[in-house]
Design a protein around this motif. Structure first.
Motif, PDB file in Angstrom:
ATOM      1  N   TYR A   3      -5.344   1.574   8.820  1.00 24.44           N
ATOM      2  CA  TYR A   3      -5.600   0.242   8.293  1.00 24.44           C
ATOM      3  C   TYR A   3      -4.568  -0.207   7.264  1.00 24.44           C
ATOM      4  O   TYR A   3      -4.485  -1.388   6.950  1.00 24.44           O
ATOM      5  N   HIS A   4      -3.766   0.719   6.715  1.00 22.63           N
ATOM      6  CA  HIS A   4      -2.792   0.323   5.706  1.00 22.63           C
ATOM      7  C   HIS A   4      -1.719  -0.590   6.290  1.00 22.63           C
ATOM      8  O   HIS A   4      -1.039  -1.294   5.556  1.00 22.63           O
ATOM      9  N   LYS A   5      -1.575  -0.614   7.598  1.00 20.28           N
ATOM     10  CA  LYS A   5      -0.607  -1.507   8.231  1.00 20.28           C
ATOM     11  C   LYS A   5      -1.035  -2.968   8.143  1.00 20.28           C
ATOM     12  O   LYS A   5      -0.231  -3.866   8.342  1.00 20.28           O
ATOM     13  N   LEU A   6      -2.298  -3.205   7.843  1.00 19.23           N
ATOM     14  CA  LEU A   6      -2.821  -4.567   7.765  1.00 19.23           C
ATOM     15  C   LEU A   6      -2.849  -5.113   6.343  1.00 19.23           C
ATOM     16  O   LEU A   6      -3.456  -6.152   6.088  1.00 19.23           O
ATOM     17  N   THR A   7      -2.170  -4.455   5.422  1.00 19.31           N
ATOM     18  CA  THR A   7      -2.183  -4.876   4.021  1.00 19.31           C
ATOM     19  C   THR A   7      -1.625  -6.279   3.858  1.00 19.31           C
ATOM     20  O   THR A   7      -2.133  -7.073   3.062  1.00 19.31           O
ATOM     21  N   VAL A  28       5.091 -12.415  -0.893  1.00 14.08           N
ATOM     22  CA  VAL A  28       4.565 -11.131  -1.362  1.00 14.08           C
ATOM     23  C   VAL A  28       4.069 -10.299  -0.175  1.00 14.08           C
ATOM     24  O   VAL A  28       4.342  -9.098  -0.089  1.00 14.08           O
ATOM     25  N   ALA A  29       3.381 -10.933   0.741  1.00 15.25           N
ATOM     26  CA  ALA A  29       2.882 -10.214   1.920  1.00 15.25           C
ATOM     27  C   ALA A  29       4.042  -9.685   2.764  1.00 15.25           C
ATOM     28  O   ALA A  29       3.987  -8.557   3.260  1.00 15.25           O
ATOM     29  N   ALA A  30       5.098 -10.467   2.907  1.00 14.71           N
ATOM     30  CA  ALA A  30       6.257 -10.029   3.680  1.00 14.71           C
ATOM     31  C   ALA A  30       6.954  -8.849   3.006  1.00 14.71           C
ATOM     32  O   ALA A  30       7.343  -7.879   3.673  1.00 14.71           O
ATOM     33  N   ILE A  31       7.098  -8.900   1.696  1.00 19.15           N
ATOM     34  CA  ILE A  31       7.746  -7.809   0.973  1.00 19.15           C
ATOM     35  C   ILE A  31       6.926  -6.526   1.068  1.00 19.15           C
ATOM     36  O   ILE A  31       7.460  -5.444   1.302  1.00 19.15           O
ATOM     37  N   VAL A  32       5.615  -6.647   0.887  1.00 20.83           N
ATOM     38  CA  VAL A  32       4.749  -5.468   0.972  1.00 20.83           C
ATOM     39  C   VAL A  32       4.799  -4.863   2.375  1.00 20.83           C
ATOM     40  O   VAL A  32       4.892  -3.640   2.536  1.00 20.83           O
ATOM     41  N   THR A  33       4.779  -5.701   3.394  1.00 19.27           N
ATOM     42  CA  THR A  33       4.840  -5.211   4.768  1.00 19.27           C
ATOM     43  C   THR A  33       6.175  -4.520   5.038  1.00 19.27           C
ATOM     44  O   THR A  33       6.215  -3.453   5.669  1.00 19.27           O
ATOM     45  N   ALA A  34       7.263  -5.094   4.553  1.00 17.93           N
ATOM     46  CA  ALA A  34       8.580  -4.478   4.746  1.00 17.93           C
ATOM     47  C   ALA A  34       8.675  -3.143   4.018  1.00 17.93           C
ATOM     48  O   ALA A  34       9.222  -2.176   4.557  1.00 17.93           O
ATOM     49  N   LEU A  35       8.153  -3.076   2.811  1.00 15.76           N
ATOM     50  CA  LEU A  35       8.188  -1.823   2.063  1.00 15.76           C
ATOM     51  C   LEU A  35       7.354  -0.741   2.744  1.00 15.76           C
ATOM     52  O   LEU A  35       7.737   0.429   2.754  1.00 15.76           O
ATOM     53  N   GLU A  36       6.234  -1.122   3.318  1.00 17.94           N
ATOM     54  CA  GLU A  36       5.418  -0.148   4.048  1.00 17.94           C
ATOM     55  C   GLU A  36       6.174   0.392   5.258  1.00 17.94           C
ATOM     56  O   GLU A  36       6.105   1.575   5.564  1.00 17.94           O
ATOM     57  N   ALA A  37       6.910  -0.469   5.938  1.00 19.62           N
ATOM     58  CA  ALA A  37       7.673  -0.031   7.107  1.00 19.62           C
ATOM     59  C   ALA A  37       8.787   0.926   6.702  1.00 19.62           C
ATOM     60  O   ALA A  37       9.037   1.913   7.390  1.00 19.62           O
ATOM     61  N   VAL A  38       9.447   0.648   5.596  1.00 20.40           N
ATOM     62  CA  VAL A  38      10.528   1.516   5.141  1.00 20.40           C
ATOM     63  C   VAL A  38       9.987   2.860   4.675  1.00 20.40           C
ATOM     64  O   VAL A  38      10.567   3.906   4.965  1.00 20.40           O
ATOM     65  N   VAL A  39       8.855   2.849   3.994  1.00 19.31           N
ATOM     66  CA  VAL A  39       8.268   4.104   3.524  1.00 19.31           C
ATOM     67  C   VAL A  39       7.771   4.935   4.700  1.00 19.31           C
ATOM     68  O   VAL A  39       7.895   6.156   4.711  1.00 19.31           O
ATOM     69  N   GLU A  40       7.235   4.272   5.716  1.00 16.81           N
ATOM     70  CA  GLU A  40       6.690   4.991   6.863  1.00 16.81           C
ATOM     71  C   GLU A  40       7.791   5.615   7.721  1.00 16.81           C
ATOM     72  O   GLU A  40       7.654   6.729   8.206  1.00 16.81           O
ATOM     73  N   HIS A  41       8.898   4.922   7.915  1.00 17.94           N
ATOM     74  CA  HIS A  41       9.986   5.405   8.769  1.00 17.94           C
ATOM     75  C   HIS A  41      11.338   5.184   8.084  1.00 17.94           C
ATOM     76  O   HIS A  41      12.128   4.362   8.532  1.00 17.94           O
ATOM     77  N   PRO A  42      11.633   5.893   7.023  1.00 15.62           N
ATOM     78  CA  PRO A  42      12.894   5.629   6.318  1.00 15.62           C
ATOM     79  C   PRO A  42      14.131   5.987   7.146  1.00 15.62           C
ATOM     80  O   PRO A  42      15.123   5.303   7.106  1.00 15.62           O
ATOM     81  N   ARG A  43      14.072   7.042   7.915  1.00 18.15           N
ATOM     82  CA  ARG A  43      15.236   7.458   8.705  1.00 18.15           C
ATOM     83  C   ARG A  43      15.490   6.494   9.858  1.00 18.15           C
ATOM     84  O   ARG A  43      16.626   6.139  10.151  1.00 18.15           O
TER      85      ARG A  43
END
Length: 66
Positions: A3-7, A28-43
């Motif tokens: 569910y964290h993908k729906l933040t 703010v929603a776009a930034i949070v979503t982008a940061l979640e994507a980078v944290v989830e798959h940084p490589r």
């Protein structure tokens, strides 16, 4: 389910419900979503950027030569 993908959606719903500035809420929603994507798959993110950069260089060479 993850569910964290729906933040980002939650931020938008809460922001609009509180009648906050629309552009600010969306940013703010776009930034949070982008940061979640980078944290989830940084490589994967860094590899995608490197691949895109190499593709752009090839296109520039092709345009200048051809």
């Amino acid at each position: 389910m993850e569910y964290h993908k729906l933040t980002g959606i939650v931020i938008i719903v809460v922001g609009f419900a509180c009648k906050l500035d629309s552009i600010l809420v969306i940013m703010v929603a776009a930034i949070v979503t982008a940061l979640e994507a980078v944290v989830e798959h940084p490589r994967a993110t860094s590899l995608a950027w490197a691949e895109e950069a190499s593709t752009r260089q090839c296109c520039r060479v092709r345009l200048s030569v051809g």
